[in-house]
Write an enzyme that holds these catalytic residues in place. Structure first.
Site, PDB file in Angstrom:
ATOM      1  N   HIS A  61      47.277  43.637  38.954  1.00 56.61           N
ATOM      2  CA  HIS A  61      45.455  42.781  37.422  1.00 56.61           C
ATOM      3  C   HIS A  61      44.402  43.543  37.203  1.00 56.61           C
ATOM      4  CE1 HIS A  61      43.466  42.132  41.228  1.00 56.61           C
ATOM      5  NE2 HIS A  61      42.666  42.426  40.262  1.00 56.61           N
ATOM      6  N   ASP A 105      51.708  41.610  42.745  1.00 52.40           N
ATOM      7  CA  ASP A 105      50.184  41.635  42.614  1.00 52.40           C
ATOM      8  C   ASP A 105      50.592  43.488  42.759  1.00 52.40           C
ATOM      9  OD1 ASP A 105      47.601  42.171  40.727  1.00 52.40           O
ATOM     10  OD2 ASP A 105      46.158  40.969  42.542  1.00 52.40           O
ATOM     11  N   SER A 198      38.810  44.553  44.372  1.00 53.58           N
ATOM     12  CA  SER A 198      40.870  44.599  44.296  1.00 53.58           C
ATOM     13  C   SER A 198      40.813  46.340  43.788  1.00 53.58           C
ATOM     14  CB  SER A 198      40.679  43.813  42.510  1.00 53.58           C
ATOM     15  OG  SER A 198      40.389  42.405  43.438  1.00 53.58           O
ATOM     16  N   GLY A 199      42.468  46.110  44.508  1.00 55.72           N
ATOM     17  CA  GLY A 199      42.834  47.081  44.025  1.00 55.72           C
ATOM     18  C   GLY A 199      42.741  48.293  44.991  1.00 55.72           C
TER      19      GLY A 199
END
Length: 245
Positions: A61, A105, A198-199
């Site tokens: 994402h 994801d 995130s990530g």
């Protein structure tokens, strides 16, 4: 976490996380030499992990437009001699990625030129085995950077978390987690990652165990754990994809 630019609503359980700082304390400078930052033009977008001199792993994402990768960073908006800015030659999103339910994801970014490995920039090995419940791990990120002015100092934050059992993870997020995901959070309840993390890496026993993906809102006060892509479930796909590209 940053998904949440897409702002997904999974019932009332999970959605975009607030732009609050990851609970924890500043990391020792450059003690996470695998930590990478993804930028969309000049704006910080996501965390990531260097897993070889040519490859970075992050969340699917996080690809919201043309991106580049910065390695060896600590103070996000202060130029440091340790930094390496890298163009991305290829982005490979897992073919099973579903932005509605967060499944798969995960995304590989191939750097246009190899990273120069040194004490500030080092890859982190992938976990080939899945973590056990209660295993102590760490997570790091620049969560406050998403909505911060680009002229202020944003340093990397670190904290310790524990792996949550599959049963407890499912109980926290009924019908929203699957075998590709793993939960981690504070002992006794609570998460330690937020929008902007995130990530980024979940590190257990010196290996990359998870990729920060999604969680409950607001992240600063929730008692629910964070949800990560479980790297051990993708080990074969990751190796085959890097080998084939």
């Amino acid at each position: 976490m940053n998904l949440l630019r897409i702002v997904l609503l999974l019932g009332t359980a999970a959605a975009a996380w607030g732009s609050l700082k990851l609970k924890g304390r500043p990391c020792h400078p450059h003690a996470q030499p695998w930590q990478a930052a993804i930028f969309e033009r000049a704006k910080y977008n996501c965390g990531a992990t260097l897993i070889s001199s040519r490859w970075v792993l992050t969340a699917a994402h996080c690809l919201t437009g043309p991106v580049h990768v910065r390695l060896g960073d600590y103070n996000l908006y202060v130029r440091e001699e340790t930094e390496q800015d890298k163009a991305v030659a290829k982005s490979i999103i897992h073919p099973g990625y579903n932005c509605t339910d967060h499944d798969n994801d995960i995304m590989l970014l191939k750097l246009q030129t190899p990273a120069r490995l040194n004490r500030y920039v080092q890859p982190l090995g992938l976990a080939s085995r899945c973590a056990e419940p209660d295993e102590l791990c760490s997570v790091s990120g620049w969560a406050t950077a998403l909505n911060a002015p680009e002229n202020i100092s944003i340093i990397l934050y670190c904290t310790k978390v524990h792996i949550v059992s599959d049963e407890q993870c499912t109980a926290n997020f009924p019908r929203h987690v699957n075998r590709n995901m793993v939960c981690a959070g504070l002992k006794g309840g609570g998460t330690d990652s937020c929008e902007g993390d995130s990530g980024g890496p979940l590190v257990c026993n010196g290996k990359l165990q998870g990729v920060v993906s999604w969680g409950d809102v607001p992240c600063a006060s929730t008692m629910k754990p964070g949800v990560y892509m479980n790297v051990c479930k993708y080990y074969d796909w990751l190796l085959a994809t890097m080998w084939g590209n």
